[in-house]
Every structure is written in structure tokens, then in C-alpha cells.
Design a protein around this motif. Structure first.
Motif, PDB file in Angstrom:
ATOM      1  N   VAL A  34       0.309  -1.141  -0.063  1.00  0.00           N
ATOM      2  CA  VAL A  34       0.224   0.095   0.245  1.00  0.00           C
ATOM      3  C   VAL A  34       1.095   1.073   0.110  1.00  0.00           C
ATOM      4  O   VAL A  34       1.562   1.512   1.122  1.00  0.00           O
ATOM      5  CB  VAL A  34      -0.981   0.137   0.808  1.00  0.00           C
ATOM      6  N   LEU A  35       0.370   2.189  -1.008  1.00  0.00           N
ATOM      7  CA  LEU A  35       1.326   3.493  -0.533  1.00  0.00           C
ATOM      8  C   LEU A  35       0.751   4.655  -0.342  1.00  0.00           C
ATOM      9  O   LEU A  35      -0.637   4.847  -0.755  1.00  0.00           O
ATOM     10  CB  LEU A  35       1.554   3.807  -2.608  1.00  0.00           C
ATOM     11  N   ILE A  58       4.334  -1.091   3.378  1.00  0.00           N
ATOM     12  CA  ILE A  58       3.824   0.458   2.772  1.00  0.00           C
ATOM     13  C   ILE A  58       4.819   1.707   2.496  1.00  0.00           C
ATOM     14  O   ILE A  58       6.553   1.619   2.770  1.00  0.00           O
ATOM     15  CB  ILE A  58       3.369   0.695   4.702  1.00  0.00           C
ATOM     16  N   GLY A  59       4.632   1.722   1.638  1.00  0.00           N
ATOM     17  CA  GLY A  59       5.553   2.955   1.254  1.00  0.00           C
ATOM     18  C   GLY A  59       5.246   4.468   1.071  1.00  0.00           C
ATOM     19  O   GLY A  59       3.758   4.687   1.411  1.00  0.00           O
ATOM     20  N   LEU A 118       6.347   6.235  -8.720  1.00  0.00           N
ATOM     21  CA  LEU A 118       6.023   6.119  -7.633  1.00  0.00           C
ATOM     22  C   LEU A 118       4.702   4.934  -7.911  1.00  0.00           C
ATOM     23  O   LEU A 118       4.936   4.040  -6.446  1.00  0.00           O
ATOM     24  CB  LEU A 118       5.509   6.776  -7.146  1.00  0.00           C
ATOM     25  N   LEU A 119       3.790   4.343  -8.139  1.00  0.00           N
ATOM     26  CA  LEU A 119       2.219   3.893  -8.194  1.00  0.00           C
ATOM     27  C   LEU A 119       2.815   2.824  -8.633  1.00  0.00           C
ATOM     28  O   LEU A 119       1.820   1.895  -8.260  1.00  0.00           O
ATOM     29  CB  LEU A 119       1.279   4.249  -9.223  1.00  0.00           C
ATOM     30  N   ALA A 120       3.326   2.062  -9.410  1.00  0.00           N
ATOM     31  CA  ALA A 120       3.671   1.400  -9.847  1.00  0.00           C
ATOM     32  C   ALA A 120       3.749  -0.296  -9.065  1.00  0.00           C
ATOM     33  O   ALA A 120       2.976  -1.454  -9.912  1.00  0.00           O
ATOM     34  CB  ALA A 120       4.671   0.714 -10.894  1.00  0.00           C
ATOM     35  N   ASP A 121       4.587  -0.323  -8.224  1.00  0.00           N
ATOM     36  CA  ASP A 121       4.836  -1.311  -7.260  1.00  0.00           C
ATOM     37  C   ASP A 121       3.962  -1.379  -6.638  1.00  0.00           C
ATOM     38  O   ASP A 121       3.536  -2.694  -4.986  1.00  0.00           O
ATOM     39  CB  ASP A 121       5.706  -1.334  -6.750  1.00  0.00           C
ATOM     40  N   TYR A 122       2.601  -1.168  -6.131  1.00  0.00           N
ATOM     41  CA  TYR A 122       1.677  -1.078  -5.494  1.00  0.00           C
ATOM     42  C   TYR A 122       0.459  -1.337  -5.279  1.00  0.00           C
ATOM     43  O   TYR A 122      -0.115  -1.215  -6.399  1.00  0.00           O
ATOM     44  CB  TYR A 122       1.821   0.721  -4.243  1.00  0.00           C
ATOM     45  N   GLU A 144      -4.926   4.724 -15.080  1.00  0.00           N
ATOM     46  CA  GLU A 144      -3.447   4.289 -15.972  1.00  0.00           C
ATOM     47  C   GLU A 144      -3.042   3.439 -15.646  1.00  0.00           C
ATOM     48  O   GLU A 144      -2.864   2.629 -16.561  1.00  0.00           O
ATOM     49  CB  GLU A 144      -2.502   5.456 -16.477  1.00  0.00           C
ATOM     50  N   CYS A 145      -2.892   3.328 -14.061  1.00  0.00           N
ATOM     51  CA  CYS A 145      -2.368   1.778 -13.585  1.00  0.00           C
ATOM     52  C   CYS A 145      -3.183   1.155 -13.392  1.00  0.00           C
ATOM     53  O   CYS A 145      -2.518  -0.091 -12.584  1.00  0.00           O
ATOM     54  CB  CYS A 145      -1.636   2.329 -12.860  1.00  0.00           C
ATOM     55  N   GLU A 146      -4.691   1.572 -13.504  1.00  0.00           N
ATOM     56  CA  GLU A 146      -5.069  -0.085 -12.868  1.00  0.00           C
ATOM     57  C   GLU A 146      -5.496  -0.020 -11.360  1.00  0.00           C
ATOM     58  O   GLU A 146      -5.465  -1.239 -11.753  1.00  0.00           O
ATOM     59  CB  GLU A 146      -5.645  -1.279 -13.952  1.00  0.00           C
ATOM     60  N   LYS A 147      -5.181   0.919 -10.417  1.00  0.00           N
ATOM     61  CA  LYS A 147      -4.974   0.774  -9.062  1.00  0.00           C
ATOM     62  C   LYS A 147      -6.150   1.358  -8.531  1.00  0.00           C
ATOM     63  O   LYS A 147      -6.951   2.961  -9.496  1.00  0.00           O
ATOM     64  CB  LYS A 147      -3.437   1.290  -8.718  1.00  0.00           C
ATOM     65  N   PRO A 148      -7.209   1.212  -7.196  1.00  0.00           N
ATOM     66  CA  PRO A 148      -7.599   1.552  -6.307  1.00  0.00           C
ATOM     67  C   PRO A 148      -7.095   2.664  -6.476  1.00  0.00           C
ATOM     68  O   PRO A 148      -5.813   2.578  -5.351  1.00  0.00           O
ATOM     69  CB  PRO A 148      -8.625   0.911  -5.833  1.00  0.00           C
ATOM     70  N   MET A 149      -7.796   4.005  -5.671  1.00  0.00           N
ATOM     71  CA  MET A 149      -7.864   4.962  -5.386  1.00  0.00           C
ATOM     72  C   MET A 149      -8.485   5.069  -3.822  1.00  0.00           C
ATOM     73  O   MET A 149      -9.686   5.293  -3.616  1.00  0.00           O
ATOM     74  CB  MET A 149      -7.945   6.462  -5.645  1.00  0.00           C
ATOM     75  N   VAL A 150      -8.063   5.156  -1.997  1.00  0.00           N
ATOM     76  CA  VAL A 150      -8.667   5.392  -1.131  1.00  0.00           C
ATOM     77  C   VAL A 150      -8.420   7.064  -0.774  1.00  0.00           C
ATOM     78  O   VAL A 150      -7.658   7.250  -0.653  1.00  0.00           O
ATOM     79  CB  VAL A 150      -7.938   4.949  -0.320  1.00  0.00           C
TER      80      VAL A 150
END
Length: 375
Positions: A34-35, A58-59, A118-122, A144-150
């Protein structure tokens, strides 16, 4: 060294016994990454609770240093940390709480050049920032990275939280993004940081805990995440409103508890300038003026009009006159914008406006003027 559940069963015993977690769920937490972008009022409780729950990696991204003015709300830090980089002070505190998780720190501000890497590994991105520029950047990068944003945002005694760009493994559909809530950023003079608008210290703590809860739910696939919903909280009167967010069709963008209400899109034409309002008064243009602040604010300094606090705007909608133009105002424009969107969600045909810059900007241009508008 990352924690091994087989050798650290005692630490997580109280949550492993939960049927929604168990040994498999705890292992999912340990395996997750998680970042957290921002190590301030929101980021501090998020980081503490994710570390306590056993999130394995954790990042932390932040380039600020600890200031004594942070201590009333940023609970990771102590007086001994003042002057240190927040990411380093945060890492020390997290390692004291749970030394077996991996903590990566990055001293930087996000920009279009570094955000994707920065987002790639999380797996999950937590928006704990305090400015709109960063929130839009994080949202666009998550798409772009298809990741959820809280997401969370706070101001004074109020806050909101949601989960954006969430891919539901059961329905195979992706939820709304931040731009589906606020399509474009507000003008810079209408946005205020905690140092400008002020904040009660427990408010970011409460919102940060809710963010951490959403992260853990996503990792564990437990319960219903706040995807397609915005939870809005007013800590002064303990009101919680749950609003639906409509997903819109868009191209790539990088480069009430009494019943959910859909939030329509915001339009730049919804802003009404102080000069235009002044002209409407001078030319006797018919309109209804509505102050959406609280009673004490209205009594201290106002432009006149009908007082309907934001928290009451839906239940008192019968006092609004859709046959006329309606102009909402507040201190700076933030609450009036929320009022406009709430009313528009139940009356798409009403002609609604939000006073740009609020009472502060209007009286700065036209000092000591009270508008003779009565409903």
C-alpha cells in the motif's frame, strides 16, 4: 524483513479470529503493498492502523518536515521529531509499532514525470494529500495503472471519504473515479489548506481511520467498499450523509443516510462572480439568495438572504424557489458548491448558482454591503 505469519501469530490474534479474516486473510494483509501519499493529518492514522493490521509493505511519499503546529493532529510525531523529514519520523514510529513490515520512503512531491513509477509497485493507493492538484494527479495515475484510490478530504469540522477506480472482481466492473465527483479543479482562490481554513485535530484522525478501514476491506475483499459512494461527515452535529457518485464516460486523463442521492457534474458556469451578483442587485434582477453557513456565521457577517445551513439543504428544499434563480453562498465557496450539487441532484431544471469566493470575496470588493434580498 517482512513478517511471516507462522512466526508471529500472537500479534494478529485478535483479528485472525474474525471469520472475515482468518489465517488466509491475515496472509493477504502481509502480502499486500500500500502506498500512502501524504504523511500529515490523514496519513498518520492511516499508516499507524495499516502497520498495526500487518500490511506487509507500506510506501510513504512526502517531502515536508515535522513542525510543532502539526502535533495537534499528526499523531505519528512527537516534539522530538520537529525539524525531521516526516517520512523518516513516520518510518521510525512504524518500525517501533511493527518492526517486521517493510517501509519504503520517498522524499518528493508528485508530478507527471514520477507519479506512474511511484505507483507501479503497489496494490492500493491512499490519497492523504491536502491539495486538489495532487488528488487529480493521483486519480489520473490510478486510472492509467488500474489501481484503486482511497480518497479523503477535510476542512475545519467536516470531511469526506470514498474509494475511486475500484475494480469489482465479482461484477467485473470498475467504479467511478475522482473526476466523476469533481470533473475539474476549483479556482485556486477557493481552495484552502488546513493552515488557511483551520481544522479540529480529531477530524483528520476520524477520516484517516475510515481510509484505513477501506484499505483493509479492499485487501480482505470484506464488506462493501465506498466505491461509487461519498461518505460526508460533519463532526459538529454528527451527521453522516452517503451520496452516490455517477460514473461518466471519459477519455484518458493523465498528461444522506435518508437515501442516497446522485451527484451531478459541476460546471464552470455554476460560478457567479461578485460583480454579476452586484449587477443583479442594481438592476433588480429576481433571484433567491441562500446562505448555507451555520447560524453563528450568518449572525456575525452575512449578505442577507435566507439561512439554510448545508446540513439542512435537502430536508428544507421546499423553502427554495425554483421559479427564480437561486444563488448559494458560504464563507469561501466550498459549502455553497456542495449545496448546489445536492439541490441539482433532486431538481435538474432549477437555475442554480454558487457565489464565487463567498461572502469573504464579495465584501472585500463591496465592503459593508448587505444585500436586501428576502425570501
Amino acid at each position: 524483513m517482512q513478517c511471516d505469519l507462522k512466526t508471529d501469530t500472537t500479534r494478529y490474534a485478535r483479528q485472525v479470529i474474525l471469520s472475515e479474516i482468518g489465517v488466509q486473510g491475515q496472509q493477504s494483509l502481509i502480502d499486500s503493498k500500500v502506498l500512502v501519499v501524504g504523511a500529515g493529518g490523514l496519513g498518520c492514522p492511516v499508516l499507524l492502523y495499516l502497520a498495526g493490521a500487518g500490511v506487509g509493505t507500506i510506501g510513504i511519499v512526502d517531502d515536508d518536515i515535522v513542525d510543532v503546529s502539526n502535533l495537534h493532529r499528526q499523531i505519528l510525531y512527537t516534539i522530538a521529531d520537529v525539524g525531521d523529514l516526516k517520512v523518516l519520523a513516520a518510518k521510525r514510529r512504524i518500525n517501533q509499532l511493527n518492526p517486521e513490515i517493510v517501509v519504503h520512503t520517498v522524499v518528493t512531491t508528485l508530478n507527471t514525470d514520477n507519479v506512474l513509477s511511484l505507483l507501479a509497485d503497489y496494490d492500493i493507493i491512499v490519497d492523504a494529500t491536502d491539495n486538489f492538484e495532487a488528488k487529480y494527479l493521483i486519480s489520473d495515475a490510478c486510472i492509467e495503472c488500474e489501481k484503486p484510490m482511497v480518497y479523503a478530504a477535510i476542512s475545519q469540522f467536516e470531511g469526506q471519504v470514498s474509494v475511486f477506480n475500484y475494480y469489482n472482481q465479482h461484477t467485473h466492473q470498475r467504479g467511478p473515479c475522482f473526476r466523476d465527483l469533481f470533473e475539474t479543479p476549483p479556482p485556486p482562490h477557493l481552495t484552502h489548506s488546513c493552515s488557511e481554513a483551520g481544522v479540529l485535530g480529531v477530524v483528520p484522525g476520524l477520516l484517516g481511520c475510515l481510509q484505513a478501514n477501506e484499505v483493509l476491506k479492499l485487501i480482505l475483499d470484506a464488506g462493501e467498499p465506498l466505491s461509487g459512494q461519498l461518505l460526508s461527515i460533519d463532526c459538529l452535529d454528527n451527521t453522516f450523509h452517503l451520496l452516490n457518485i455517477d460514473k461518466k464516460i471519459r477519455a484518458g486523463t493523465l498528461g444522506n443516510t435518508l437515501g442516497a442521492t446522485s451527484i451531478p457534474a459541476w460546471r464552470e458556469s455554476d460560478w457567479l462572480s461578485p460583480d454579476t451578483l452586484h449587477d443583479w442587485i442594481a438592476t433588480y434582477t429576481p433571484f433567491q439568495l441562500v446562505d448555507v453557513r451555520d447560524v453563528s456565521e450568518h449572525q456575525q457577517r452575512s449578505l442577507g438572504g435566507k439561512l439554510i445551513p448545508l446540513k439542512d439543504i435537502i430536508k428544507r428544499q421546499g423553502e427554495l424557489d425554483p421559479a427564480r434563480r437561486i444563488v448559494f453562498y458560504c464563507k469561501s465557496g466550498v459549502r455553497s458548491k456542495a449545496a448546489l450539487l445536492a439541490v441539482r441532484s433532486i431538481n435538474q431544471d432549477a437555475e442554480l448558482y454558487c457565489l464565487e469566493g463567498g461572502v469573504e470575496r464579495y465584501l472585500a470588493i463591496y465592503p459593508d454591503e448587505t444585500l436586501p434580498v428576502v425570501s
